[in-house]
Design a protein around this motif. Structure first.
Motif, PDB file in Angstrom:
ATOM      1  N   TYR A 117      11.909  22.840  38.603  1.00 58.86           N
ATOM      2  CA  TYR A 117      11.018  22.930  39.744  1.00 58.86           C
ATOM      3  C   TYR A 117      11.247  21.762  40.694  1.00 58.86           C
ATOM      4  O   TYR A 117      11.488  20.633  40.271  1.00 58.86           O
ATOM      5  N   PRO A 118      11.174  22.003  42.008  1.00 53.13           N
ATOM      6  CA  PRO A 118      11.430  20.929  42.977  1.00 53.13           C
ATOM      7  C   PRO A 118      10.352  19.856  42.953  1.00 53.13           C
ATOM      8  O   PRO A 118       9.191  20.124  42.671  1.00 53.13           O
ATOM      9  N   LEU A 119      10.764  18.633  43.274  1.00 52.39           N
ATOM     10  CA  LEU A 119       9.887  17.477  43.446  1.00 52.39           C
ATOM     11  C   LEU A 119       9.224  16.987  42.165  1.00 52.39           C
ATOM     12  O   LEU A 119       8.456  16.042  42.188  1.00 52.39           O
ATOM     13  N   MET A 120       9.489  17.649  41.033  1.00 48.61           N
ATOM     14  CA  MET A 120       8.810  17.246  39.812  1.00 48.61           C
ATOM     15  C   MET A 120       9.671  16.236  39.056  1.00 48.61           C
ATOM     16  O   MET A 120      10.434  16.596  38.154  1.00 48.61           O
ATOM     17  N   GLY A 121       9.577  14.976  39.445  1.00 45.27           N
ATOM     18  CA  GLY A 121      10.330  13.913  38.815  1.00 45.27           C
ATOM     19  C   GLY A 121       9.468  13.104  37.874  1.00 45.27           C
ATOM     20  O   GLY A 121       8.307  13.408  37.632  1.00 45.27           O
ATOM     21  N   VAL A 122      10.030  12.035  37.347  1.00 43.45           N
ATOM     22  CA  VAL A 122       9.323  11.210  36.373  1.00 43.45           C
ATOM     23  C   VAL A 122       8.123  10.524  37.006  1.00 43.45           C
ATOM     24  O   VAL A 122       7.034  10.447  36.417  1.00 43.45           O
TER      25      VAL A 122
END
Length: 348
Positions: A186-191
């Motif tokens: 999914y986009p933008l879902m980083g740490v």
């Protein structure tokens, strides 16, 4: 007033509908109040009437007064609905619509309210009428992810009562994927920012909640895990020194400074609802801890140390500012307060 987070807030009052009655007339629910006095000139909006229907329809043993509110709000929503399933939002005190029907947030919340009434009302005729209006509106899709999230929560309510409903099932799945942006990754879902947008705005937890609900209903472990991680990230972000400090009305953009005020009751109520859904999906007691903090926020366990409701009127205050509560008691804030207190019954 300080509320212990080690157990249920012993000072939590029972949900009161007194101010909701004060804000309502034979047409619907007025949007605004100055302190505890209705501001009739501002009229009504579908957004708030739909929120009202969610709260009254899910009351487990409604009084005659609450049942009357449910019937009134249902009547308003069916009047607001156009033949194509869209909804008007703003009705003046002169009983004239101020807008054209559309698919904004108000459409999503109307579907949420109708789905809740269709699933939970003790009156068969209310369930039937709500289900008819729900089906008409649920055939539509909004380009706005938040509107889709609200509608998806209404679909999840219908599926509680009828797990095989194909219209509700399709809407819930589409709503979750509108939020997360399709299939993983999914986009933008980083740490450091586990969210599908680069800005937190309003009713944020509703986005995570609909993903959790869809993952559970669809048996999609990846989607469920994503929703739970979104909600956990949001919960941790909004917890400060053991109490809630929610993202304020101005929002917060990734990488920018985070404002502290004006915090809105709708954020707390959305988080409370989502925690109940997460607890039901997982059995994890940590969601109960956050739910207690949501109740505590209204009772004074917040950044200003101030109760966010008026015991004399039963109304919820409109916002938490650096100087303390905004003492106006509009429909949205009052409903957020009542909705959160409804969940406190879990400990009684």
């Amino acid at each position: 007033m300080t509320v212990s987070m080690l157990g249920p807030p012993s000072t939590a009052p029972a949900p009161t509908f007194a101010h909701l009655v004060r804000l309502s007339d034979d047409t619907g629910l007025f949007e605004h109040a100055r302190h505890g006095v209705v501001r009739r000139g501002h009229g009504y909006c579908t957004d708030d009437v739909a929120r009202g229907l969610v709260v009254t329809a899910r009351e487990p043993e409604p009084s005659a007064t609450v049942t009357g509110l449910t019937e009134r709000y249902l009547g308003f929503l069916t009047h607001a609905q156009a033949a194509d399933g869209t909804f008007h939002n703003r009705l003046g005190y002169d009983r004239r619509w101020r807008d054209e029907p559309g698919l904004g947030d108000w459409w999503g919340r109307a579907i949420w309210g109708l789905g809740t009434a269709a699933a939970r009302s003790p009156a068969p005729w209310v369930r039937e009428e709500a289900r008819t209006a729900f089906a008409l509106g649920a055939a539509r899709r909004s380009p706005a992810p938040r509107a889709m999230a609200f509608a998806g929560l209404g679909a999840a309510e219908v599926l509680r009562a009828d797990p095989g409903d194909p219209v509700a099932g399709a809407l819930l799945s589409d709503a979750a994927r509108a939020v997360v942006g399709g299939a993983p990754p999914y986009p933008l879902m980083g740490v450091d920012w586990f969210w599908p947008d680069d800005r937190l705005t309003y009713a944020n937890a509703a986005l995570a909640e609909v993903v959790i609900a869809a993952g559970r209903y669809d048996g999609d472990a990846s989607l469920l895990a994503t929703g739970l991680r979104m909600l956990g990230w949001l919960r941790d972000l909004q917890t400060r020194d053991g109490r809630l400090s929610v993202v304020p009305v101005a929002g917060w953009r990734r990488g920018g400074p985070r404002p502290r005020y004006d915090q809105q009751p709708i954020e707390v109520a959305a988080l409370a609802d989502a925690c109940v859904t997460a607890a039901g999906a997982t059995g994890d007691p940590s969601w109960e801890v956050t739910l207690r903090r949501c109740v505590g926020w209204f009772l004074g366990e917040n950044d200003a140390g101030a109760p966010m409701w008026d015991p004399e009127t039963g109304g919820g205050f409109d916002g938490l500012t650096a100087a303390g509560p905004n003492l106006n008691q509009g429909a949205e804030s009052t409903l957020a307060f009542v909705a959160t207190l409804q969940h406190a019954r879990r400990w009684s």
